[in-house]
Design a protein around this motif. Structure first.
Motif, PDB file in Angstrom:
ATOM      1  N   ARG A  27      22.833 -43.560   7.446  1.00 50.62           N
ATOM      2  CA  ARG A  27      23.491 -43.233   6.173  1.00 50.62           C
ATOM      3  C   ARG A  27      23.680 -41.722   6.039  1.00 50.62           C
ATOM      4  NH1 ARG A  27      20.718 -45.082   1.007  1.00 50.62           N
ATOM      5  NH2 ARG A  27      22.410 -43.827   0.222  1.00 50.62           N
ATOM      6  N   THR A  28      22.644 -40.977   6.416  1.00 46.22           N
ATOM      7  CA  THR A  28      22.702 -39.515   6.311  1.00 46.22           C
ATOM      8  C   THR A  28      23.767 -38.953   7.245  1.00 46.22           C
ATOM      9  OG1 THR A  28      20.369 -39.437   5.748  1.00 46.22           O
ATOM     10  CG2 THR A  28      21.356 -37.393   6.521  1.00 46.22           C
ATOM     11  N   LEU A  29      23.791 -39.439   8.481  1.00 41.36           N
ATOM     12  CA  LEU A  29      24.801 -38.958   9.432  1.00 41.36           C
ATOM     13  C   LEU A  29      26.208 -39.289   8.966  1.00 41.36           C
ATOM     14  CD1 LEU A  29      23.133 -39.830  12.844  1.00 41.36           C
ATOM     15  CD2 LEU A  29      23.539 -37.563  11.893  1.00 41.36           C
ATOM     16  N   ASP A  30      26.407 -40.473   8.428  1.00 44.25           N
ATOM     17  CA  ASP A  30      27.719 -40.864   7.926  1.00 44.25           C
ATOM     18  C   ASP A  30      28.147 -39.966   6.775  1.00 44.25           C
ATOM     19  OD1 ASP A  30      30.037 -42.608   7.792  1.00 44.25           O
ATOM     20  OD2 ASP A  30      29.158 -43.347   5.924  1.00 44.25           O
ATOM     21  N   ALA A  31      27.217 -39.690   5.866  1.00 46.67           N
ATOM     22  CA  ALA A  31      27.551 -38.820   4.732  1.00 46.67           C
ATOM     23  C   ALA A  31      27.895 -37.411   5.208  1.00 46.67           C
ATOM     24  CB  ALA A  31      26.380 -38.781   3.751  1.00 46.67           C
ATOM     25  N   GLN A  32      27.169 -36.911   6.199  1.00 46.39           N
ATOM     26  CA  GLN A  32      27.463 -35.578   6.722  1.00 46.39           C
ATOM     27  C   GLN A  32      28.830 -35.533   7.390  1.00 46.39           C
ATOM     28  OE1 GLN A  32      24.196 -34.709   9.317  1.00 46.39           O
ATOM     29  NE2 GLN A  32      22.906 -33.929   7.658  1.00 46.39           N
ATOM     30  N   GLN A  33      29.159 -36.576   8.141  1.00 47.32           N
ATOM     31  CA  GLN A  33      30.461 -36.611   8.805  1.00 47.32           C
ATOM     32  C   GLN A  33      31.591 -36.708   7.790  1.00 47.32           C
ATOM     33  OE1 GLN A  33      30.255 -39.800  11.628  1.00 47.32           O
ATOM     34  NE2 GLN A  33      29.318 -38.513  13.195  1.00 47.32           N
ATOM     35  N   ARG A  34      31.383 -37.475   6.718  1.00 46.39           N
ATOM     36  CA  ARG A  34      32.417 -37.583   5.690  1.00 46.39           C
ATOM     37  C   ARG A  34      32.643 -36.237   5.008  1.00 46.39           C
ATOM     38  NH1 ARG A  34      33.421 -43.096   3.540  1.00 46.39           N
ATOM     39  NH2 ARG A  34      32.311 -44.497   4.916  1.00 46.39           N
ATOM     40  N   ARG A  35      31.535 -35.531   4.704  1.00 45.72           N
ATOM     41  CA  ARG A  35      31.672 -34.212   4.069  1.00 45.72           C
ATOM     42  C   ARG A  35      32.360 -33.239   5.007  1.00 45.72           C
ATOM     43  NH1 ARG A  35      25.780 -34.023   1.597  1.00 45.72           N
ATOM     44  NH2 ARG A  35      25.507 -34.714   3.694  1.00 45.72           N
ATOM     45  N   ALA A  36      31.985 -33.263   6.282  1.00 49.15           N
ATOM     46  CA  ALA A  36      32.607 -32.365   7.254  1.00 49.15           C
ATOM     47  C   ALA A  36      34.093 -32.692   7.410  1.00 49.15           C
ATOM     48  CB  ALA A  36      31.899 -32.466   8.595  1.00 49.15           C
ATOM     49  N   THR A  38      36.037 -34.039   5.141  1.00 51.20           N
ATOM     50  CA  THR A  38      36.720 -33.621   3.922  1.00 51.20           C
ATOM     51  C   THR A  38      36.949 -32.118   3.939  1.00 51.20           C
ATOM     52  OG1 THR A  38      35.696 -35.420   2.703  1.00 51.20           O
ATOM     53  CG2 THR A  38      36.600 -33.623   1.403  1.00 51.20           C
ATOM     54  N   ARG A  39      35.923 -31.367   4.351  1.00 52.76           N
ATOM     55  CA  ARG A  39      36.067 -29.908   4.424  1.00 52.76           C
ATOM     56  C   ARG A  39      37.141 -29.521   5.428  1.00 52.76           C
ATOM     57  NH1 ARG A  39      30.596 -29.017   5.767  1.00 52.76           N
ATOM     58  NH2 ARG A  39      29.464 -29.991   4.098  1.00 52.76           N
TER      59      ARG A  39
END
Length: 53
Positions: A27-36, A38-39
């Protein structure tokens, strides 16, 4: 008899905690990839999440 109970507890608890840990890590890795993503999209001027017709 008490040792048998602890052994059964450990044989159940350790794999369950391992699965929970793996799930949280994914979950954490997925959230980080989504934020990256988006940026990166914002830096390129692409509006992610809104489809243009």
């Amino acid at each position: 008899m008490a040792n048998k109970g602890w052994l059964q507890f450990l044989l159940v608890a350790v794999p369950v905690l391992s699965l929970i840990g793996a799930w949280l890590a994914l979950r954490t890795l997925d959230a980080q990839q989504r934020r990256a993503g988006t940026r990166t999209a914002q830096a390129k001027g692409v509006d992610r999440g809104v489809e243009k017709e």
